[in-house]
Write a protein that holds these residues in place. Structure first.
Motif, PDB file in Angstrom:
ATOM      1  N   LEU A  17       0.832  -1.200   0.000  1.00  9.72           N
ATOM      2  CA  LEU A  17       0.000   0.000   0.000  1.00  9.72           C
ATOM      3  C   LEU A  17       0.872   1.258   0.000  1.00  9.72           C
ATOM      4  O   LEU A  17       0.597   2.221  -0.727  1.00  9.72           O
ATOM      5  CB  LEU A  17      -0.934   0.009   1.215  1.00  9.72           C
ATOM      6  N   ASN A  22      -0.597   4.853  -0.969  1.00  6.99           N
ATOM      7  CA  ASN A  22      -1.825   4.822  -0.185  1.00  6.99           C
ATOM      8  C   ASN A  22      -1.412   4.846   1.289  1.00  6.99           C
ATOM      9  O   ASN A  22      -1.485   3.855   2.007  1.00  6.99           O
ATOM     10  CB  ASN A  22      -2.639   3.569  -0.516  1.00  6.99           C
ATOM     11  N   GLU A  25      -4.084   3.919   4.346  1.00  8.03           N
ATOM     12  CA  GLU A  25      -4.310   2.484   4.553  1.00  8.03           C
ATOM     13  C   GLU A  25      -3.038   1.774   4.995  1.00  8.03           C
ATOM     14  O   GLU A  25      -3.088   0.858   5.829  1.00  8.03           O
ATOM     15  CB  GLU A  25      -4.869   1.833   3.279  1.00  8.03           C
TER      16      GLU A  25
END
Length: 186
Positions: A17, A22, A25
């Motif tokens: 991730l 990201n 997350e």
């Protein structure tokens, strides 16, 4: 199958991730992994995951929460250094180096200096014939790394309530789970 490459590995999932930018997350997954590691007495791995979560927050520009997690990482490494010294001086010294860097990242220069002094003391005892420059090479690199990370020019961005809740859950678990070795039966 190796634990690192196992499909359900939280740390590996978080790393993927993070590689995809990201960070929200990734941070949540790193902190969940850190919590699981604390529950299983895998303190060095918990520190690594906590540090990775802090890096994600720094990438998001949330330096306040990143510093809080860097400080918690430093405390875990410092506790590990104290706990492991009877079993492995090398791991204890390594943990002190990590604690030093993370105290710097967390903005606690006074504590970082105390860790630095402790590291130098032990390093000189172990190898009294090496020069201080040789002993401190790794520690100086850690200082440069910390300076680089914390000199990013991001604004202090807000994080999601889910990230904030995960941070608080981890910090609560940390307070209730001191770092200590499992007793071994001889």
């Amino acid at each position: 199958m190796n634990e690192v490459t196992k499909e359900g590995n939280l740390w590996l999932h978080a790393a993927k991730l993070e590689d995809n930018n990201n960070y929200h997350e990734a941070c949540i997954n790193y902190l969940k992994d850190a919590s699981e590691c604390m529950k299983h007495n895998s303190f060095v791995k918990a520190a690594l995951s906590c540090s990775c979560a802090a890096n994600c927050l720094a990438n998001l520009g949330n330096l306040t929460d990143a510093r809080q997690l860097y400080l918690e990482t430093a405390r875990i490494y410092e506790e590990n250094a104290e706990m492991i010294i009877k079993e492995s001086i090398r791991e204890s010294l390594w943990s002190l180096q990590e604690a030093y860097e993370h105290y710097l990242l967390g903005g606690n220069n006074e504590k970082a200096q105390r860790i630095y002094d402790k590291y130098v003391f032990f390093a000189r005892k172990i190898n009294p014939f090496s020069g201080i420059d040789e002993v401190m090479k790794d520690v100086k690199m850690k200082k440069r790394h910390a300076d680089t990370i914390m000199n990013i020019s991001h604004a202090n961005h807000q994080i999601s309530s889910q990230v904030e809740e995960t941070i608080q859950d981890f910090l609560y678990l940390r307070k209730s789970t001191p770092v200590k070795r499992k007793e071994t039966v001889h």
